[in-house]
Design an enzyme around this catalytic site. Structure first.
Site, PDB file in Angstrom:
ATOM      1  CB  SER A 430       7.856 -34.299 -34.676  1.00  0.00           C
ATOM      2  OG  SER A 430       7.869 -33.186 -33.907  1.00  0.00           O
ATOM      3  CG  HIS A 451       9.284 -38.604 -31.607  1.00  0.00           C
ATOM      4  ND1 HIS A 451       8.308 -39.121 -32.309  1.00  0.00           N
ATOM      5  CD2 HIS A 451       8.672 -37.248 -31.619  1.00  0.00           C
ATOM      6  CE1 HIS A 451       7.329 -38.310 -32.586  1.00  0.00           C
ATOM      7  NE2 HIS A 451       7.565 -37.081 -32.254  1.00  0.00           N
ATOM      8  CD  GLU A 463       8.138 -43.071 -33.091  1.00  0.00           C
ATOM      9  OE1 GLU A 463       7.858 -43.710 -34.199  1.00  0.00           O
ATOM     10  OE2 GLU A 463       8.087 -41.906 -33.377  1.00  0.00           O
ATOM     11  CG  ASN A 501       4.317 -38.144 -36.337  1.00  0.00           C
ATOM     12  OD1 ASN A 501       3.442 -38.308 -36.143  1.00  0.00           O
ATOM     13  ND2 ASN A 501       5.155 -37.494 -35.893  1.00  0.00           N
TER      14      ASN A 501
HETATM   15  N1  LIG Z   1       4.393 -30.445 -29.445  1.00  0.00           N
HETATM   16  C1  LIG Z   1       4.168 -31.457 -29.704  1.00  0.00           C
HETATM   17  O1  LIG Z   1       3.164 -31.727 -29.858  1.00  0.00           O
HETATM   18  C2  LIG Z   1       5.491 -32.132 -30.038  1.00  0.00           C
HETATM   19  C3  LIG Z   1       5.383 -33.739 -30.158  1.00  0.00           C
HETATM   20  C4  LIG Z   1       6.444 -34.528 -30.226  1.00  0.00           C
HETATM   21  C5  LIG Z   1       7.651 -33.834 -30.577  1.00  0.00           C
HETATM   22  N2  LIG Z   1       7.632 -32.388 -30.391  1.00  0.00           N
HETATM   23  C6  LIG Z   1       8.938 -31.601 -30.870  1.00  0.00           C
HETATM   24  O2  LIG Z   1       9.682 -31.375 -29.373  1.00  0.00           O
HETATM   25  C7  LIG Z   1      10.391 -30.231 -29.811  1.00  0.00           C
HETATM   26  C8  LIG Z   1       9.977 -28.943 -28.965  1.00  0.00           C
HETATM   27  O3  LIG Z   1       8.502 -28.709 -29.335  1.00  0.00           O
HETATM   28  P1  LIG Z   1       7.448 -27.980 -28.419  1.00  0.00           P
HETATM   29  O4  LIG Z   1       6.135 -28.171 -28.676  1.00  0.00           O
HETATM   30  O5  LIG Z   1       7.776 -28.173 -26.913  1.00  0.00           O
HETATM   31  O6  LIG Z   1       7.883 -26.289 -28.735  1.00  0.00           O
HETATM   32  P2  LIG Z   1       7.702 -24.978 -27.915  1.00  0.00           P
HETATM   33  O7  LIG Z   1       7.610 -24.053 -28.746  1.00  0.00           O
HETATM   34  O8  LIG Z   1       6.717 -25.274 -26.698  1.00  0.00           O
HETATM   35  O9  LIG Z   1       9.048 -24.933 -26.917  1.00  0.00           O
HETATM   36  C9  LIG Z   1      10.241 -24.991 -27.520  1.00  0.00           C
HETATM   37  C10 LIG Z   1      11.072 -24.090 -26.367  1.00  0.00           C
HETATM   38  O10 LIG Z   1      12.411 -24.191 -26.638  1.00  0.00           O
HETATM   39  C11 LIG Z   1      13.204 -22.901 -26.224  1.00  0.00           C
HETATM   40  N3  LIG Z   1      14.434 -22.702 -27.067  1.00  0.00           N
HETATM   41  C12 LIG Z   1      14.622 -22.108 -28.254  1.00  0.00           C
HETATM   42  N4  LIG Z   1      15.852 -21.897 -28.559  1.00  0.00           N
HETATM   43  C13 LIG Z   1      16.500 -22.626 -27.434  1.00  0.00           C
HETATM   44  C14 LIG Z   1      17.843 -22.711 -27.214  1.00  0.00           C
HETATM   45  N5  LIG Z   1      18.747 -22.465 -28.146  1.00  0.00           N
HETATM   46  N6  LIG Z   1      18.214 -23.306 -26.013  1.00  0.00           N
HETATM   47  C15 LIG Z   1      17.184 -23.628 -25.285  1.00  0.00           C
HETATM   48  N7  LIG Z   1      15.765 -23.548 -25.369  1.00  0.00           N
HETATM   49  C16 LIG Z   1      15.539 -22.752 -26.487  1.00  0.00           C
HETATM   50  C17 LIG Z   1      12.007 -21.851 -26.239  1.00  0.00           C
HETATM   51  O11 LIG Z   1      12.133 -20.740 -25.383  1.00  0.00           O
HETATM   52  C18 LIG Z   1      10.776 -22.853 -25.890  1.00  0.00           C
HETATM   53  O12 LIG Z   1      10.586 -22.530 -24.529  1.00  0.00           O
HETATM   54  C19 LIG Z   1      10.179 -29.534 -31.217  1.00  0.00           C
HETATM   55  O13 LIG Z   1      11.293 -30.453 -31.790  1.00  0.00           O
HETATM   56  C20 LIG Z   1       9.020 -30.522 -31.672  1.00  0.00           C
HETATM   57  O14 LIG Z   1       9.082 -30.919 -33.116  1.00  0.00           O
HETATM   58  C21 LIG Z   1       6.795 -31.452 -30.225  1.00  0.00           C
END
Ligand SMILES: NC(=O)c1ccc[n+]([C@@H]2O[C@H](COP(=O)([O-])OP(=O)(O)OC[C@H]3O[C@@H](n4cnc5c(N)ncnc54)[C@H](O)[C@@H]3O)[C@@H](O)[C@H]2O)c1
Length: 715
Positions: A430, A451, A463, A501
């Site tokens: 993000s 995204h 996006e 954003n």
């Molecule tokens: N949560 C939101 O609202 C949102 C919205 C848009 C984008 N994002 C983006 O999405 C991405 C994930 O966010 P999230 O909220 O799902 O996070 P999260 O913490 O819920 O999940 C991340 C996952 O990645 C896993 N992980 C870590 N290292 C890893 C690796 N080397 N290989 C495989 N898996 C691995 C972790 O075990 C975990 O299950 C981030 O980049 C975040 O910025 C989040």
């Protein structure tokens, strides 16, 4: 041949009957454009004079009956004076009524979809036979209007006022079994028997077995309700419908009022009431914005289809990280039919991702939208894994691991080594620049941002972020995959915050400044919700999470220090420092408690005010208007900047990004449309009142130029 036009032909068929067929030349579907209406009028005249004809069957030669009015004509049409609109409707209605008054029985054979004006056409004939796979409905309220070709009159008399209110005010499409149950159609058959069944009805009507005249009288007469029943139905509905649609979407309530008003009238008088109500709704800002959104969406779809032509096929996808986003992406891909590998580094993550998918699917099964077998198929399409074993078969990867540049760099590099050379790699980051992530890759041309928004299954926007080195093929394939997932992708260029954003954080900046100057955050929430946002800014921050918001805020401040860097500590900082992360920690600006159904409920927490004291520097009183202006100006100006900086290609895409990504009030059409409605000159004057609040409130030179020359963003 009785009549031959570009949209309609009428010919004699066996048994002394005539067939009126809709087949709009040069189009894939039939729609009621001006040409079709005119031709229908001419065809009706010919039919009235065709002495030998004993009955009429109305058909479509396309796969679908008539999808509705031609909405591309609405903008010009609705721009005219109200009186002209009323006359226009009355003129069209005389044509529908002349079909209804033909001196022989009439029946429509409904195939595919008969929506809006298409269904109103069906209602003007005596009988309706429906293909069992067809759908009918009056979705006009979705455009801020209601049926204007006699729909409110005929449907209420045909299926009863209570049912007609539901059909018209909800705007839903109805399957054949439901349409039959409600008496909206008279028979349901297989597609191959459709016309034969319709002709059989005409024969029965002529043989006196079906009383078509009685049916006609029912539709053209008064509504059969006594005054007590009428009061009960209409008065209770008005309250309920108003509660459902809210004050910013007036057309459903107006439709009820119109039906109430014409209940005691016969057809022609009733139609006058409908026409007046229709014109009133067509002149609202809501209708105009919703029509614009519809057209913008058509534009997005067309762009999407063009990208699809250049895309590689995505037969198998993969997602890295089975967290909130990864789990959602896997679910969405699998449920729309693209199998997906879901990789995480720990088993718990995978279990959680699968559990989330199961929960969503169980809900669909409970609601009858899916059966257990289909649920099994979706789950079988998600392949959990802890290693890269099967990545050789993958066409596109979405990286959704933790938001940490080092972790992302490592994961993206590893993945690049195990997928095919021409396969596409994307990141759901993000806040991290796509060009920055591309730097460590061997094939940056195959890489772009993808995204998604949280929750993935609910939010329509994706996006697709093009980096400097991203190839057209990578963009096209990512767009095509997003569309296959049922999403509305918008292609944007790389910058901090990307499109949505980057625009949202100046809005939060507006909020932080309001709190700083003494505004009550609850009051700000209430006013912005009344303005039309699904939730106010404090509540939204609680949902986003204070940690995420603080981090993103820092990224924005670094990217655009001139306007987004704030020397003061903000309300967001205070909440973060006090571990009040929002919903995820049960406390933020508000407190969150589980209700009886296990849903998180927002409750007021007075202690928030004490915590915020150190960042409240003034004690200004604000009017509702000032709050709206101080919140909306930074968001609107940043949207213009995104357009000027070529982050987004068109005004339509910018506005749709906001509607689909953060729930910008659809009845206001998007930020640029909102500026257009205020008028650029007026908007600049309004912003100038707040110039002391800093550059977030300073219109761009481009805006001032446009204001001078009277230009608009749309049209
Ligand atoms: N949560 C939101 O609202 C949102 C919205 C848009 C984008 N994002 C983006 O999405 C991405 C994930 O966010 P999230 O909220 O799902 O996070 P999260 O913490 O819920 O999940 C991340 C996952 O990645 C896993 N992980 C870590 N290292 C890893 C690796 N080397 N290989 C495989 N898996 C691995 C972790 O075990 C975990 O299950 C981030 O980049 C975040 O910025 C989040």
């Amino acid at each position: 041949m009785i009549y031959e036009g570009k949209a309609i032909t009428v010919k004699e068929i066996e048994g002394g009957f005539a067939q009126l067929d809709f087949d709009l030349k040069g189009e894939s579907v039939n729609k009621f454009n001006q040409l079709t209406i005119e031709e229908l009028g001419e065809a009706a005249e010919k039919l009235q004079k065709a002495k030998k004809v004993k009955g009429l069957v109305v058909t479509s030669s396309k796969d679908t009956f008539i999808v509705g009015a031609d909405i591309t004509e609405f903008t010009d049409l609705f721009a005219g004076p109200e009186e002209e609109l009323v006359n226009n409707n009355l003129k069209a209605n005389r044509i529908f009524s002349s079909i209804e008054d033909l001196p022989f029985p009439t029946v429509t054979a409904i195939n595919g979809q008969a929506l809006g004006g298409g269904f109103e056409m069906c209602l003007s004939t005596d009988f309706r036979v429906m293909d069992q796979k067809a759908k009918v409905g009056l979705p006009e309220v979705k455009l801020g209007i209601f049926p204007g070709f006699g729909g409110t009159v005929r449907l209420s008399r045909l299926i009863g006022a209570d049912n007609a209110i539901e059909w018209i005010c909800m705007g839903s499409e109805h399957r054949a079994d439901k349409a039959l149950k409600f008496n909206a159609v008279d028979a349901v058959v297989g597609n191959d028997q459709l016309v034969d069944a319709a002709i059989d009805m005409l024969k029965e009507a002529n043989a006196g077995k079906l009383d078509y005249k009685a049916r006609r009288e029912e539709k053209t007469g008064k509504l059969k309700l006594n005054s007590m029943e009428s009061m009960m139905v209409f008065e209770t509905s008005k309250g309920y419908v108003a509660g459902q649609s809210g004050p910013n979407y007036p057309s459903p309530v107006e439709a009820v009022k119109v039906m109430q008003k014409h209940a005691g009238m016969t057809r022609d008088k009733a139609i006058e009431v409908e026409a007046n109500g229709f014109a009133k709704m067509a002149k609202t800002g809501t209708a105009s914005s919703l029509v614009q959104i519809f057209l913008n969406d058509q534009d997005l779809k067309k762009k999407g289809k063009d990208y699809e032509k250049q895309a590689n096929q995505v037969k198998m996808a993969a997602v890295l990280g089975a967290g909130i986003m990864g789990g959602g992406i896997a679910f969405q891909s699998a449920s729309k039919g693209t199998p997906i590998l879901m990789k995480d580094i720990n088993r718990d993550g995978i279990t959680a991702g699968l559990e989330e998918a199961k929960k969503l699917l169980t809900k669909r099964v409970d609601k009858g939208k899916m059966n257990a077998g289909q649920m099994g198929d979706v789950l079988n399409n998600i392949h959990p894994t802890l290693n890269y074993g099967d990545f050789g078969d993958v066409d596109l990867v979405v990286e959704a691991v933790v938001e940490n540049p080092k972790v992302k760099d490592a994961v993206l590099r590893e993945t690049e080594d195990v997928i095919g050379e021409d396969k596409i790699l994307t990141s759901n980051t993000s806040t991290i620049s796509i060009d920055r992530l591309a730097k460590n890759l061997k094939r940056p041309e195959n890489f772009c941002g993808m995204h998604f928004f949280n929750p993935v299954h609910m939010m329509p926007l994706v996006e697709v972020i093009r980096g400097k080195k991203t190839s057209d093929k990578a963009v096209a394939t990512t767009v095509a995959y997003a569309r296959a997932m049922g999403k509305s992708p918008i292609v944007v260029n790389d910058c901090p915050g990307f499109l949505v954003n980057r625009i949202l954080f100046p809005y939060f900046g507006g909020f932080a400044r309001l709190v700083r100057d003494g505004a009550d955050f609850q009051k700000v929430d209430k006013i912005m919700e009344k303005f039309g946002w699904p939730m106010g800014p404090a509540y939204l921050l609680d949902v986003v999470g204070m940690d995420t918001a603080k981090h993103a805020n820092e990224v924005m401040a670094e990217g655009f220090p001139d306007r987004m860097k704030d020397e003061h500590k903000s309300a967001i900082d205070v909440m973060f420092e006090n571990d009040r992360l929002g919903q995820k920690s049960d406390k933020g600006f508000y407190q969150y408690q589980l209700d009886k159904k296990g849903k998180q409920q927002k409750v007021v927490d007075e202690s928030s005010y004490g915590l915020l004291k150190p960042v409240v520097h003034n004690s200004q009183e604000f009017t509702d208007e000032q709050i709206i202006e101080r919140m909306m100006i930074p968001l609107c100006i940043e949207t213009v900047r995104c357009l000027e900086d070529n982050i987004v290609g068109t005004a339509a895409e910018a506005d749709m990004g906001l509607v689909y990504g953060i729930g910008f009030p659809p009845f206001r059409g998007g930020a640029l449309r909102y500026i257009d409605d205020i008028g650029l000159d007026e908007f600049c004057k309004m912003a100038d009142k707040y110039k002391d609040l800093g550059p977030l409130y300073h219109p761009t030179d481009g805006m001032r130029e446009m204001a001078k020359s009277g230009k608009k963003f749309h049209g």
